[in-house]
Design an enzyme around this catalytic site. Structure first.
Site, short mmCIF file in Angstrom:
data_model
loop_
_atom_site.label_atom_id
_atom_site.label_comp_id
_atom_site.label_asym_id
_atom_site.label_seq_id
_atom_site.Cartn_x
_atom_site.Cartn_y
_atom_site.Cartn_z
N ALA A 63 0.82 -1.18 -0.05
CA ALA A 63 -0.11 -0.10 0.10
C ALA A 63 0.93 1.38 0.04
O ALA A 63 2.01 1.23 0.58
CB ALA A 63 -0.91 -0.03 1.31
N GLY A 108 0.76 -5.00 0.94
CA GLY A 108 -0.44 -5.35 -0.09
C GLY A 108 -0.18 -6.01 -1.23
O GLY A 108 -1.16 -6.61 -1.85
N GLU A 111 -0.50 -9.24 -0.51
CA GLU A 111 -1.98 -9.79 -0.06
C GLU A 111 -2.79 -9.90 -1.36
O GLU A 111 -3.73 -10.77 -1.28
CB GLU A 111 -2.59 -8.74 1.01
CG GLU A 111 -2.18 -8.75 2.19
CD GLU A 111 -2.47 -7.49 3.15
OE1 GLU A 111 -2.25 -6.37 2.66
OE2 GLU A 111 -3.10 -7.46 4.23
N GLU A 131 4.20 -4.22 7.61
CA GLU A 131 3.39 -3.27 8.20
C GLU A 131 3.71 -2.88 9.57
O GLU A 131 3.53 -1.91 10.00
CB GLU A 131 1.87 -3.70 8.12
CG GLU A 131 1.26 -3.76 6.84
CD GLU A 131 1.41 -4.94 5.87
OE1 GLU A 131 2.57 -6.02 6.19
OE2 GLU A 131 0.85 -5.15 5.23
N1 COA Z 1 4.59 3.42 -0.86
C1 COA Z 1 4.84 4.45 -1.25
N2 COA Z 1 5.85 4.67 -2.18
C2 COA Z 1 6.83 3.49 -2.40
C3 COA Z 1 6.18 2.14 -1.71
C4 COA Z 1 5.19 2.21 -0.91
N3 COA Z 1 4.79 1.02 -0.47
N4 COA Z 1 7.36 1.44 -2.05
C5 COA Z 1 8.24 2.07 -2.91
N5 COA Z 1 7.85 3.23 -3.00
C6 COA Z 1 8.43 4.43 -3.70
C7 COA Z 1 9.44 4.96 -2.94
O1 COA Z 1 9.36 5.97 -2.07
C8 COA Z 1 10.37 5.56 -4.16
O2 COA Z 1 9.58 6.81 -4.55
P1 COA Z 1 10.68 8.08 -4.79
O3 COA Z 1 11.68 7.59 -5.96
O4 COA Z 1 9.66 9.22 -5.18
O5 COA Z 1 11.52 8.30 -3.47
C9 COA Z 1 10.12 4.52 -5.46
O6 COA Z 1 8.73 3.91 -4.89
C10 COA Z 1 11.37 3.71 -5.44
O7 COA Z 1 11.73 2.90 -4.09
P2 COA Z 1 13.09 2.86 -3.38
O8 COA Z 1 12.78 2.76 -1.88
O9 COA Z 1 13.82 4.01 -3.74
O10 COA Z 1 13.53 1.76 -4.00
P3 COA Z 1 14.54 0.43 -3.35
O11 COA Z 1 14.77 -0.30 -4.43
O12 COA Z 1 15.42 1.27 -2.78
O13 COA Z 1 13.55 -0.22 -2.13
C11 COA Z 1 11.92 -1.50 -1.33
C12 COA Z 1 12.67 -1.09 -2.59
C13 COA Z 1 10.22 -2.24 -2.04
C14 COA Z 1 12.63 -2.31 -0.49
C15 COA Z 1 11.31 -0.01 -0.68
O14 COA Z 1 10.77 0.78 -1.58
C16 COA Z 1 10.27 -0.37 0.44
O15 COA Z 1 10.69 -0.59 1.49
N6 COA Z 1 8.99 -0.02 0.29
C17 COA Z 1 8.37 -0.09 1.15
C18 COA Z 1 7.54 -1.40 1.28
C19 COA Z 1 6.51 -1.73 2.46
O16 COA Z 1 6.79 -1.41 3.47
N7 COA Z 1 5.30 -1.99 1.89
C20 COA Z 1 4.16 -2.44 2.92
C21 COA Z 1 3.31 -1.09 3.06
S1 COA Z 1 2.04 -1.32 4.19
#
Ligand code: COA
Length: 257
Positions: A63, A108, A111, A131
């Site tokens: 999400a 998500g 999910e 989460e």
């Molecule tokens: N919500 C909003 N934005 C997200 C996102 C999420 N769940 N997952 C990734 N993004 C965005 C990042 O903020 C970034 O945006 P930006 O370029 O405008 O800053 C872009 O997607 C690329 O992600 P980035 O974090 O730079 O890539 P990465 O390869 O360094 O890391 C992840 C990848 C997936 C490990 C990391 O993005 C992450 O931990 N995301 C959240 C995962 C999460 O907690 N999901 C559950 C939510 S309830």
């Protein structure tokens, strides 16, 4: 639609979540579009629905955390409810659903995969429920579907630690059905969808409903439901055709009637 596209070929629909700059993260608009696309597909003659993410890196990275950070409890409840309604369209759909997990499937994303009937992952896929590390819990069915799929002990370990696991790790605990080389998840899902599409469509529909029932009711009620569905199919032309074709040593030709 801005973030979801649907392509259909040979009776197989591919729904792609395409918001690559945010690793296909689900904001309320994306969730609504997924729900709408699935509703639209329900009116079509498709034999399987594949869900995947656009690009090389992510299936769905969860999400949208930025959007959720602005939500009050009423908005959060609405977001969870619309998300759950979209997941129910995968889970309860009479059409088989397959997740082609091509990269990050976190929160998500995991999910969505859980709401599908079958999960195929590429070897670079990463699964997890982060989460609790954000001070929230899964809100699109994770706490309910994960324990049912892999058992409560392993599910609680994943949900309570927020730990990420690899595709191979997910396969080991039964979270995914199969792991394929990077870039091949969609083809693998298509191949499973084609196998399903070769069978009697009414039989497939009732088989899915009966297997779903196993998650919901006690064994005796489930067996009753199964025998009712079994008997019901004997009223269809496809059942007559399928069994006759076997006896006559030829391919069956199903009409969905
Ligand atoms: N919500 C909003 N934005 C997200 C996102 C999420 N769940 N997952 C990734 N993004 C965005 C990042 O903020 C970034 O945006 P930006 O370029 O405008 O800053 C872009 O997607 C690329 O992600 P980035 O974090 O730079 O890539 P990465 O390869 O360094 O890391 C992840 C990848 C997936 C490990 C990391 O993005 C992450 O931990 N995301 C959240 C995962 C999460 O907690 N999901 C559950 C939510 S309830």
């Amino acid at each position: 639609m801005d973030y979801v596209r649907v392509e259909e070929e040979g009776g197989i629909a591919v729904l792609t979540v395409d918001r690559q700059d945010k690793l296909n993260a689900l904001n309320p608009q994306v969730v609504e579009e997924i729900g709408q696309a699935l509703l639209d597909l329900g009116n079509k003659e498709v034999r399987a629905i594949i869900v995947t993410g656009a690009g090389e890196r992510a299936f769905v990275a969860g999400a949208d955390i930025a959007a959720m950070s602005e939500m009050d409890p009423i908005e959060a409840k609405h977001f969870a409810e619309t998300s759950n309604a979209a997941m129910a369209l995968l889970d309860r759909s009479p059409i088989p659903t397959i997740a082609a997990v091509n990269g990050f499937a976190l929160g998500g994303g995991c999910e969505i995969a859980l709401a599908c009937d079958i999960r195929v992952a590429s070897e670079n896929a990463v699964f997890g429920f982060p989460e609790v590390s954000l001070g929230i819990i899964p809100g699109m069915g994770g706490t309910q579907r994960l324990p049912r799929l892999i058992g409560p002990g392993l599910a609680k370990e994943l949900i309570l630690t927020g730990r990420r696991i690899s595709a191979a790790g997910a396969k080991k605990i039964g979270l995914v059905n199969r792991v394929v080389p990077q870039g091949e998840a969609l083809d693998a899902a298509r191949s499973i969808a084609s196998e399903i599409a070769g069978n009697g469509p009414l039989a497939v529909r009732h088989a899915k409903a009966a297997a779903n029932k196993a998650q919901e009711v006690d064994l005796i009620s489930g067996l009753d439901y199964e025998s009712d569905q079994f008997a019901l199919l004997f009223s269809t032309r496809d059942a007559k055709e399928g069994m006759k074709a076997f006896v006559e040593k030829r391919e069956a030709s199903f009409e969905g009637r």
